[in-house]
Design a protein around this motif. Sequence first.
Motif, PDB file in Angstrom:
ATOM      1  N   ASN A  49      -6.221 -11.650  -1.179  1.00 22.74           N
ATOM      2  CA  ASN A  49      -4.858 -11.263  -1.493  1.00 22.74           C
ATOM      3  C   ASN A  49      -3.942 -11.748  -0.389  1.00 22.74           C
ATOM      4  O   ASN A  49      -4.329 -11.728   0.783  1.00 22.74           O
ATOM      5  N   ASN A  51      -0.791 -10.400   0.024  1.00 25.76           N
ATOM      6  CA  ASN A  51       0.123  -9.302   0.336  1.00 25.76           C
ATOM      7  C   ASN A  51      -0.233  -8.742   1.712  1.00 25.76           C
ATOM      8  O   ASN A  51      -1.369  -8.363   1.969  1.00 25.76           O
ATOM      9  N   THR A  52       0.749  -8.677   2.606  1.00 24.89           N
ATOM     10  CA  THR A  52       0.473  -8.244   3.976  1.00 24.89           C
ATOM     11  C   THR A  52      -0.019  -6.796   4.045  1.00 24.89           C
ATOM     12  O   THR A  52      -0.837  -6.468   4.908  1.00 24.89           O
ATOM     13  N   SER A  53       0.448  -5.938   3.160  1.00 22.63           N
ATOM     14  CA  SER A  53      -0.026  -4.543   3.156  1.00 22.63           C
ATOM     15  C   SER A  53      -1.496  -4.471   2.759  1.00 22.63           C
ATOM     16  O   SER A  53      -2.274  -3.731   3.363  1.00 22.63           O
TER      17      SER A  53
END
Length: 144
Positions: A49, A51-53
């Motif tokens: 993924n 997405n940084t989160s």
Amino acid sequence: PFVGQNFGAGKNDRVKLGISLSERFSIISSSLIFIVLALLAKPIAGLFNQNTSVISITTLYLRIVPFAYGLQGILLISSSALNALNKPLHASVLTIIHMFVLYVPLALLGSYLFGLAGIFTGLALSYIIAGIISHFVVRRTLQY
């Protein structure tokens, strides 16, 4: 199958040796896996993924929980061995203790104290404690 076959043949020394070697393999192999995952947690997370989160959460997980994989392995080995030794109730009790007596309370406490890192730490601690307990339950069952 190895434990069941040798237990049925009355070869308890082979049962004990098989369990002992399996436990050692679990600890050694998972220690190596932990090192790799801890060092490469962020790049591995990034493979799945962008997405940084998500990367941050996955990295946190990979740096905490795999530390206890060896003892989770011992819990799984013990449960399988106990089933093969005609002690399915013992195996079920270990699973219930792991999940409801250890993991749920530790995750709740960890979440309250440390947030997400506390939940992951609670999981790791539950594997460690349950793995140690299961090791001794199997030793007691086999009387060695």
